[in-house]
Design a protein around this motif. Structure first.
Motif, PDB file in Angstrom:
ATOM      1  N   SER A 304      31.215  73.828  23.409  1.00 27.16           N
ATOM      2  CA  SER A 304      30.461  72.647  23.820  1.00 27.16           C
ATOM      3  C   SER A 304      30.985  72.230  25.189  1.00 27.16           C
ATOM      4  O   SER A 304      32.116  71.739  25.298  1.00 27.16           O
ATOM      5  CB  SER A 304      30.627  71.509  22.817  1.00 27.16           C
ATOM      6  OG  SER A 304      29.960  70.349  23.257  1.00 27.16           O
ATOM      7  N   GLN A 305      30.187  72.449  26.228  1.00 22.28           N
ATOM      8  CA  GLN A 305      30.668  72.219  27.583  1.00 22.28           C
ATOM      9  C   GLN A 305      30.626  70.750  27.985  1.00 22.28           C
ATOM     10  O   GLN A 305      31.146  70.382  29.037  1.00 22.28           O
ATOM     11  CB  GLN A 305      29.852  73.065  28.560  1.00 22.28           C
ATOM     12  CG  GLN A 305      30.030  74.556  28.326  1.00 22.28           C
ATOM     13  CD  GLN A 305      29.322  75.402  29.361  1.00 22.28           C
ATOM     14  OE1 GLN A 305      29.048  74.967  30.473  1.00 22.28           O
ATOM     15  NE2 GLN A 305      29.006  76.631  28.992  1.00 22.28           N
ATOM     16  N   TYR A 306      30.005  69.913  27.162  1.00 24.82           N
ATOM     17  CA  TYR A 306      29.958  68.491  27.447  1.00 24.82           C
ATOM     18  C   TYR A 306      31.057  67.773  26.671  1.00 24.82           C
ATOM     19  O   TYR A 306      31.614  68.290  25.699  1.00 24.82           O
ATOM     20  CB  TYR A 306      28.602  67.901  27.068  1.00 24.82           C
ATOM     21  CG  TYR A 306      27.426  68.603  27.707  1.00 24.82           C
ATOM     22  CD1 TYR A 306      27.468  69.034  29.035  1.00 24.82           C
ATOM     23  CD2 TYR A 306      26.259  68.855  26.989  1.00 24.82           C
ATOM     24  CE1 TYR A 306      26.396  69.670  29.630  1.00 24.82           C
ATOM     25  CE2 TYR A 306      25.168  69.495  27.573  1.00 24.82           C
ATOM     26  CZ  TYR A 306      25.249  69.909  28.894  1.00 24.82           C
ATOM     27  OH  TYR A 306      24.190  70.550  29.478  1.00 24.82           O
ATOM     28  N   VAL A 307      31.364  66.566  27.099  1.00 22.15           N
ATOM     29  CA  VAL A 307      32.297  65.715  26.362  1.00 22.15           C
ATOM     30  C   VAL A 307      31.540  64.466  25.910  1.00 22.15           C
ATOM     31  O   VAL A 307      30.534  64.085  26.507  1.00 22.15           O
ATOM     32  CB  VAL A 307      33.521  65.337  27.221  1.00 22.15           C
ATOM     33  CG1 VAL A 307      34.389  66.555  27.456  1.00 22.15           C
ATOM     34  CG2 VAL A 307      33.114  64.713  28.555  1.00 22.15           C
ATOM     35  N   TYR A 308      32.071  63.847  24.860  1.00 24.84           N
ATOM     36  CA  TYR A 308      31.350  62.750  24.215  1.00 24.84           C
ATOM     37  C   TYR A 308      32.289  61.587  23.930  1.00 24.84           C
ATOM     38  O   TYR A 308      33.486  61.793  23.730  1.00 24.84           O
ATOM     39  CB  TYR A 308      30.731  63.235  22.897  1.00 24.84           C
ATOM     40  CG  TYR A 308      30.057  64.570  23.005  1.00 24.84           C
ATOM     41  CD1 TYR A 308      28.728  64.674  23.421  1.00 24.84           C
ATOM     42  CD2 TYR A 308      30.756  65.754  22.712  1.00 24.84           C
ATOM     43  CE1 TYR A 308      28.113  65.919  23.533  1.00 24.84           C
ATOM     44  CE2 TYR A 308      30.136  66.991  22.843  1.00 24.84           C
ATOM     45  CZ  TYR A 308      28.829  67.063  23.250  1.00 24.84           C
ATOM     46  OH  TYR A 308      28.231  68.293  23.372  1.00 24.84           O
ATOM     47  N   PRO A 309      31.777  60.365  23.909  1.00 25.86           N
ATOM     48  CA  PRO A 309      32.615  59.224  23.537  1.00 25.86           C
ATOM     49  C   PRO A 309      33.164  59.418  22.137  1.00 25.86           C
ATOM     50  O   PRO A 309      32.463  59.884  21.228  1.00 25.86           O
ATOM     51  CB  PRO A 309      31.633  58.033  23.585  1.00 25.86           C
ATOM     52  CG  PRO A 309      30.523  58.496  24.478  1.00 25.86           C
ATOM     53  CD  PRO A 309      30.388  59.961  24.250  1.00 25.86           C
ATOM     54  N   ASN A 310      34.425  59.095  21.959  1.00 25.73           N
ATOM     55  CA  ASN A 310      35.059  59.224  20.649  1.00 25.73           C
ATOM     56  C   ASN A 310      34.753  57.975  19.826  1.00 25.73           C
ATOM     57  O   ASN A 310      35.170  56.869  20.166  1.00 25.73           O
ATOM     58  CB  ASN A 310      36.581  59.410  20.805  1.00 25.73           C
ATOM     59  CG  ASN A 310      37.239  59.803  19.510  1.00 25.73           C
ATOM     60  OD1 ASN A 310      37.169  59.091  18.526  1.00 25.73           O
ATOM     61  ND2 ASN A 310      37.905  60.955  19.520  1.00 25.73           N
ATOM     62  N   ALA A 311      34.011  58.179  18.737  1.00 24.90           N
ATOM     63  CA  ALA A 311      33.551  57.039  17.927  1.00 24.90           C
ATOM     64  C   ALA A 311      34.686  56.280  17.267  1.00 24.90           C
ATOM     65  O   ALA A 311      34.546  55.099  16.933  1.00 24.90           O
ATOM     66  CB  ALA A 311      32.565  57.530  16.871  1.00 24.90           C
ATOM     67  N   SER A 312      35.837  56.940  17.059  1.00 22.83           N
ATOM     68  CA  SER A 312      36.953  56.285  16.370  1.00 22.83           C
ATOM     69  C   SER A 312      37.951  55.644  17.338  1.00 22.83           C
ATOM     70  O   SER A 312      38.948  55.076  16.886  1.00 22.83           O
ATOM     71  CB  SER A 312      37.679  57.304  15.489  1.00 22.83           C
ATOM     72  OG  SER A 312      38.240  58.348  16.272  1.00 22.83           O
ATOM     73  N   PHE A 313      37.687  55.758  18.630  1.00 20.33           N
ATOM     74  CA  PHE A 313      38.619  55.198  19.617  1.00 20.33           C
ATOM     75  C   PHE A 313      38.740  53.686  19.428  1.00 20.33           C
ATOM     76  O   PHE A 313      37.752  52.975  19.411  1.00 20.33           O
ATOM     77  CB  PHE A 313      38.146  55.506  21.035  1.00 20.33           C
ATOM     78  CG  PHE A 313      39.053  54.979  22.109  1.00 20.33           C
ATOM     79  CD1 PHE A 313      40.304  55.527  22.295  1.00 20.33           C
ATOM     80  CD2 PHE A 313      38.653  53.928  22.926  1.00 20.33           C
ATOM     81  CE1 PHE A 313      41.166  55.049  23.298  1.00 20.33           C
ATOM     82  CE2 PHE A 313      39.491  53.449  23.925  1.00 20.33           C
ATOM     83  CZ  PHE A 313      40.744  54.007  24.103  1.00 20.33           C
ATOM     84  N   GLY A 314      39.980  53.244  19.294  1.00 19.14           N
ATOM     85  CA  GLY A 314      40.229  51.816  19.145  1.00 19.14           C
ATOM     86  C   GLY A 314      40.224  51.339  17.711  1.00 19.14           C
ATOM     87  O   GLY A 314      40.521  50.182  17.444  1.00 19.14           O
ATOM     88  N   SER A 315      39.863  52.218  16.776  1.00 17.26           N
ATOM     89  CA  SER A 315      39.823  51.794  15.377  1.00 17.26           C
ATOM     90  C   SER A 315      41.222  51.906  14.760  1.00 17.26           C
ATOM     91  O   SER A 315      42.078  52.594  15.291  1.00 17.26           O
ATOM     92  CB  SER A 315      38.855  52.663  14.596  1.00 17.26           C
ATOM     93  OG  SER A 315      39.275  54.024  14.598  1.00 17.26           O
TER      94      SER A 315
END
Length: 315
Positions: A304-315
């Protein structure tokens, strides 16, 4: 309209629907679907393929009934136009994207798309200041606020090997907009070489950029594609990635300005793994992070050459 003409319309619809269903199946099977949508959206697209297939089967059923004259007119004005030109335009609206998808190669976005969208070299720009005027560009509070990096260092915080939690909080002040980044930055600060992992790519670079003054002199390692733009020198390029929220349409390119002695030998869009030291510089009249590369390796593009926001960041 004759029964056989009606049957032809139903069959054309079935062919187009089957085409979309099979195209989605092929993209999922080869993982090329990740060129177009974020992984979290893949399951929804899979279900849409099942829906296309079911509707296509029903269109075949209606086509067979029409062909054998078993469909009664309901006078509800669903009869297709008799105009060949109009029908060609209507069916072409659906057939054209399907043909383009089948004929054109699947490829990720690269330098051409980055040049059009604009490469973001300041990943913290969306959270910096965050509505708090007491925060300056480095994320430290100014007059009357928490101690700056200089005063913190003078107080004995400068030695990162013996930092307590209280000292880290003093070194990385935050408000409600930057709290998660500050706490993440504290963990990054303790590492000798900071890795930029795929699943925390955006959050890692944003945290470092937000507290750039604290990370000057630290080692960093990341992977990305080579991108160039004016007015970069022969020794400068960007190690970049595309971040997407939902699909490639909302893709946003961002990365790190980098300096490397043999940068001219690197081809645009080639993938590299770079290790270097974090410094500050001026680019396009803006203060930005620059990676002084000490080690550079060729890299294979990730699945997967793209990066994505991490949904668990800050939890």
């Amino acid at each position: 309209m004759s029964a056989r003409i009606m049957s032809l319309h139903h069959m054309l619809k079935a062919v187009i629907l089957f085409g979309f269903a099979m195209y989605i199946v092929q993209l999922v099977k080869t993982d090329n679907i990740l060129y177009y949508i974020a992984p979290r959206m893949v399951d929804y697209v899979k279900w849409s393929a099942i829906g296309f297939y079911a509707i296509a089967v029903y269109q075949v059923y209606l086509g067979l009934r029409s062909f054998f004259g078993k469909v009664e007119e309901c006078d509800c004005d669903h009869t297709p136009s008799r105009s060949i030109i109009k029908n060609t335009l209507i069916y072409g609206l659906f057939a054209a994207p399907l043909l383009l998808g089948a004929l054109l190669p699947d490829a990720s976005m690269g330098s051409n798309a980055a040049a059009k969208k604009g490469m973001n070299l300041n990943s913290a720009s969306t959270v910096r200041n965050g509505g708090n005027p007491s925060l300056n560009a480095t994320g430290t509070e100014t007059a009357g606020g928490t101690a700056t990096s200089e005063s913190a260092s003078a107080a004995g915080v400068g030695s990162q090997g013996a930092l307590t939690d209280a000292q880290l909080k003093e070194l990385f002040p935050y408000d409600k907009f930057t709290e998660h980044y500050a706490k993440f930055a504290m963990g990054l600060y303790k590492q000798d070489i900071i890795p930029v992992p795929e699943d925390m790519y955006i959050e890692t670079l944003t945290s470092i950029d937000l507290y750039l003054d604290k990370f000057v002199g630290k080692k960093l390692e990341l992977t990305g594609f080579v991108y160039r733009q004016e007015p970069m020198t022969d020794k400068q390029f960007v190690v970049g990635r595309f971040a997407i929220q939902c699909c490639s349409a909302d893709g946003s390119p961002f990365g790190l300005l980098s300096e490397y002695a043999n940068a001219k030998s690197l081809a645009d869009d080639s993938w590299v793994k770079a290790t270097g030291t974090i410094q500050k510089t001026k680019f396009n009249d803006m203060e930005t992070l620059v990676l002084k590369i000490e080690k550079l390796e060729k890299a294979e593009p990730p699945k997967s050459q793209y990066v994505y926001p991490n949904a668990s960041f800050g939890s």
